[in-house]
Design a protein around this motif. Structure first.
Motif, PDB file in Angstrom:
ATOM      1  N   THR A 180     113.187   4.403  32.505  1.00 47.97           N
ATOM      2  CA  THR A 180     112.120   3.493  32.949  1.00 47.97           C
ATOM      3  C   THR A 180     110.748   4.147  32.801  1.00 47.97           C
ATOM      4  OG1 THR A 180     113.648   2.451  34.518  1.00 47.97           O
ATOM      5  CG2 THR A 180     111.305   2.088  34.895  1.00 47.97           C
ATOM      6  N   LEU A 181     110.659   5.442  33.135  1.00 51.69           N
ATOM      7  CA  LEU A 181     109.386   6.156  33.022  1.00 51.69           C
ATOM      8  C   LEU A 181     108.984   6.356  31.565  1.00 51.69           C
ATOM      9  CD1 LEU A 181     109.820   8.867  35.833  1.00 51.69           C
ATOM     10  CD2 LEU A 181     108.474   6.754  35.926  1.00 51.69           C
ATOM     11  N   ASP A 182     109.961   6.334  30.665  1.00 47.52           N
ATOM     12  CA  ASP A 182     109.671   6.473  29.233  1.00 47.52           C
ATOM     13  C   ASP A 182     109.357   5.138  28.571  1.00 47.52           C
ATOM     14  OD1 ASP A 182     110.013   9.212  29.259  1.00 47.52           O
ATOM     15  OD2 ASP A 182     112.107   9.140  28.595  1.00 47.52           O
ATOM     16  N   HIS A 183     109.804   4.039  29.171  1.00 48.15           N
ATOM     17  CA  HIS A 183     109.686   2.742  28.503  1.00 48.15           C
ATOM     18  C   HIS A 183     108.938   1.680  29.319  1.00 48.15           C
ATOM     19  CE1 HIS A 183     113.056   4.771  26.417  1.00 48.15           C
ATOM     20  NE2 HIS A 183     112.565   4.162  25.355  1.00 48.15           N
ATOM     21  N   GLU A 184     109.576   1.139  30.386  1.00 45.52           N
ATOM     22  CA  GLU A 184     108.995  -0.017  31.079  1.00 45.52           C
ATOM     23  C   GLU A 184     107.836   0.337  32.013  1.00 45.52           C
ATOM     24  OE1 GLU A 184     113.140  -0.932  29.876  1.00 45.52           O
ATOM     25  OE2 GLU A 184     112.275   0.670  31.129  1.00 45.52           O
ATOM     26  N   PHE A 185     107.951   1.452  32.733  1.00 38.53           N
ATOM     27  CA  PHE A 185     106.876   1.816  33.661  1.00 38.53           C
ATOM     28  C   PHE A 185     105.856   2.704  32.950  1.00 38.53           C
ATOM     29  CE2 PHE A 185     104.998   4.032  37.428  1.00 38.53           C
ATOM     30  CZ  PHE A 185     104.499   2.905  38.049  1.00 38.53           C
ATOM     31  N   THR A 186     105.215   2.101  31.949  1.00 41.57           N
ATOM     32  CA  THR A 186     104.200   2.803  31.168  1.00 41.57           C
ATOM     33  C   THR A 186     103.006   1.879  30.987  1.00 41.57           C
ATOM     34  OG1 THR A 186     105.049   1.967  29.059  1.00 41.57           O
ATOM     35  CG2 THR A 186     105.962   4.070  29.836  1.00 41.57           C
ATOM     36  N   VAL A 187     101.855   2.472  30.736  1.00 43.78           N
ATOM     37  CA  VAL A 187     100.655   1.675  30.468  1.00 43.78           C
ATOM     38  C   VAL A 187     100.871   0.845  29.210  1.00 43.78           C
ATOM     39  CG1 VAL A 187      98.195   1.788  29.878  1.00 43.78           C
ATOM     40  CG2 VAL A 187      99.128   3.293  31.657  1.00 43.78           C
ATOM     41  N   GLU A 188     101.537   1.435  28.195  1.00 45.41           N
ATOM     42  CA  GLU A 188     101.765   0.722  26.926  1.00 45.41           C
ATOM     43  C   GLU A 188     102.557  -0.570  27.143  1.00 45.41           C
ATOM     44  OE1 GLU A 188     100.606   4.690  26.351  1.00 45.41           O
ATOM     45  OE2 GLU A 188     102.410   4.017  27.402  1.00 45.41           O
ATOM     46  N   PHE A 189     103.575  -0.520  28.027  1.00 43.09           N
ATOM     47  CA  PHE A 189     104.434  -1.682  28.270  1.00 43.09           C
ATOM     48  C   PHE A 189     103.761  -2.699  29.185  1.00 43.09           C
ATOM     49  CE2 PHE A 189     107.856  -3.936  30.542  1.00 43.09           C
ATOM     50  CZ  PHE A 189     108.656  -4.353  29.481  1.00 43.09           C
ATOM     51  N   MET A 190     103.073  -2.198  30.212  1.00 43.61           N
ATOM     52  CA  MET A 190     102.547  -3.087  31.251  1.00 43.61           C
ATOM     53  C   MET A 190     101.146  -3.643  30.952  1.00 43.61           C
ATOM     54  SD  MET A 190     104.969  -3.477  33.433  1.00 43.61           S
ATOM     55  CE  MET A 190     103.954  -4.514  34.487  1.00 43.61           C
ATOM     56  N   LYS A 191     100.321  -2.883  30.236  1.00 48.88           N
ATOM     57  CA  LYS A 191      98.926  -3.308  30.052  1.00 48.88           C
ATOM     58  C   LYS A 191      98.789  -4.686  29.398  1.00 48.88           C
ATOM     59  CE  LYS A 191      94.358  -1.738  28.633  1.00 48.88           C
ATOM     60  NZ  LYS A 191      93.537  -0.630  28.105  1.00 48.88           N
ATOM     61  N   PRO A 192      99.560  -5.003  28.344  1.00 54.09           N
ATOM     62  CA  PRO A 192      99.429  -6.351  27.757  1.00 54.09           C
ATOM     63  C   PRO A 192      99.759  -7.456  28.763  1.00 54.09           C
ATOM     64  CG  PRO A 192     100.651  -4.891  26.286  1.00 54.09           C
ATOM     65  CD  PRO A 192     100.500  -4.162  27.584  1.00 54.09           C
ATOM     66  N   LYS A 193     100.711  -7.213  29.657  1.00 49.17           N
ATOM     67  CA  LYS A 193     101.086  -8.204  30.671  1.00 49.17           C
ATOM     68  C   LYS A 193      99.955  -8.374  31.694  1.00 49.17           C
ATOM     69  CE  LYS A 193     105.835  -6.578  30.101  1.00 49.17           C
ATOM     70  NZ  LYS A 193     106.110  -7.496  28.982  1.00 49.17           N
ATOM     71  N   VAL A 194      99.363  -7.246  32.083  1.00 47.36           N
ATOM     72  CA  VAL A 194      98.243  -7.281  33.017  1.00 47.36           C
ATOM     73  C   VAL A 194      97.059  -8.034  32.393  1.00 47.36           C
ATOM     74  CG1 VAL A 194      96.523  -5.848  34.218  1.00 47.36           C
ATOM     75  CG2 VAL A 194      98.931  -5.146  34.184  1.00 47.36           C
ATOM     76  N   GLU A 195      96.751  -7.711  31.150  1.00 50.31           N
ATOM     77  CA  GLU A 195      95.617  -8.339  30.459  1.00 50.31           C
ATOM     78  C   GLU A 195      95.827  -9.845  30.282  1.00 50.31           C
ATOM     79  OE1 GLU A 195      92.653  -7.402  29.474  1.00 50.31           O
ATOM     80  OE2 GLU A 195      92.868  -5.374  30.238  1.00 50.31           O
TER      81      GLU A 195
END
Length: 362
Positions: free
Chosen positions: A298-313
């Motif tokens: 999870t720390l390598d994939h889903e809980f990352t800025v790369e994964f989450m930032k597009p969803k936040v934006e």
């Protein structure tokens, strides 16, 4: 549909019923109303929802449908004001994050609400965890218990007075099932606490979906919902497998803020989490290794800025035009604009902290 469009829930409540609703914010009695959505009219019952959030000037609501009985396959839904979350998106981000981790989670979407023609602003429409939640996911109908207070701590000891609980199902409210189903819950709590260590692995795997629980634990620890370990969840017992699964609920105090919307330090919640069940699982070598593997992935994939930032934006762009028109929060525009960077900074710092703590699980 442009990204800025949000569906409108237009609710009409007779003035007498509206007065009755407002007379006592702690009353759970439903009052009749109508809801118009995309030109279709629904007869509903409505009440306030939540605990401390009822005191806020922007109220949250619980709705049941009775004519027609269903709304997009649901019989009930929750409209959350998200009043203390300056981003308005933490709850939704959390549930979508849990889904990405393979955890059963309610679906959610942002809507606009008007009551008797008065614009009430942005709300989060939340799916109820009930039999229709299960049907949508093609899961067998089984008992569902809501964790309604801190006694849902998976322990034999009360969180309130530190004395032995008077009943094993203290802290829970049955949402679905029969009185008979409480024996499954009582047996579950009993075995969590009384099974000796040498038998724990074999006993617990017969009553709990351990992999799903550890995925849920990973989600709670990453998002840092401090309350999530002892309430803010539901338990569902799958009658086919005989295993309990855990479902997150009420995750607005996350992604770097607490229940009052105040900053929460990125290292506030330890990687091992809390509660008796978690402690006993992580005391078993096989389960500790499972948790390590799930957390590391999870720390390598889903809980990352790369994964989450597009969803936040995406959520930020969708909500921003409507924040300007929300009568309760339009004066907080500057803070709303700062939140995407705040959330991403929290993910970056929390991720680095949890990676530095992974070794304690080995």
């Amino acid at each position: 549909m442009s990204t800025s469009q949000l569906p409108l829930f237009a609710i009409y409540i007779h003035p007498d019923d509206l007065r009755e609703l407002r007379r006592d914010i702690w009353n759970d009695e439903l009052v009749p109303a109508t809801l118009t959505f995309h030109k279709k009219k629904f007869h509903i019952d409505i009440s306030y929802r939540g605990s401390h959030i009822r005191k806020f000037k922007k109220k949250s609501y619980f709705i049941t449908f009775y004519k027609p009985y269903f709304f997009h396959g649901a019989h009930e839904l929750h409209l959350n004001a998200e009043y203390k979350d300056p981003s308005l998106m933490r709850n939704k981000l959390s549930f979508d994050f849990f889904s990405a981790l393979g955890v059963l989670s309610p679906s959610s979407q942002h809507v606009l609400l008007s009551i008797n023609g008065k614009h009430e602003g942005i709300y989060l429409q939340l799916e109820s965890v009930d039999e229709f939640f299960l049907k949508k996911r093609q899961l067998p109908i089984g008992p569902i218990f809501y964790a309604v207070d801190d006694d849902a701590n998976f322990s034999l000891i009360s969180s309130f007075d530190k004395a032995p609980k008077t009943s094993l199902d203290a802290g829970y409210e049955r949402k679905l099932g029969t009185q008979e189903d409480h024996r499954y819950l009582e047996e579950f709590i009993f075995q969590i606490n009384t099974t000796p260590k040498y038998e724990y692995e074999s006993v617990i795997t017969k009553i709990l979906d351990v992999n799903k629980y550890l995925r849920w634990l990973t989600g709670v620890v990453c998002t840092q919902n401090f309350d999530g370990f002892v309430h803010n969840y539901a338990l569902y017992r799958n009658p086919d497998s005989g295993l309990f699964e855990i479902i997150p609920w009420d995750f607005d105090a996350t992604w770097g803020r607490d229940i009052n919307g105040k900053q929460m330090d990125y290292d506030y919640v330890r990687i091992e989490g809390f509660n008796t069940l978690t402690a006993r699982l992580l005391d078993t070598e096989r389960f500790r290794k499972m948790y390590y593997d799930i957390m590391k992935h999870t720390l390598d994939h889903e809980f990352t800025v790369e994964f989450m930032k597009p969803k936040v934006e995406q959520l930020y762009q969708q909500l921003r035009p409507h924040v300007l028109n929300d009568p309760y929060i339009k004066d907080r525009m500057e803070q709303f604009d700062d939140e995407p960077d705040w959330i991403c900074e929290f993910i970056e710092k929390r991720n680095a902290y949890l990676k530095s703590q992974l070794s304690v699980l080995l």
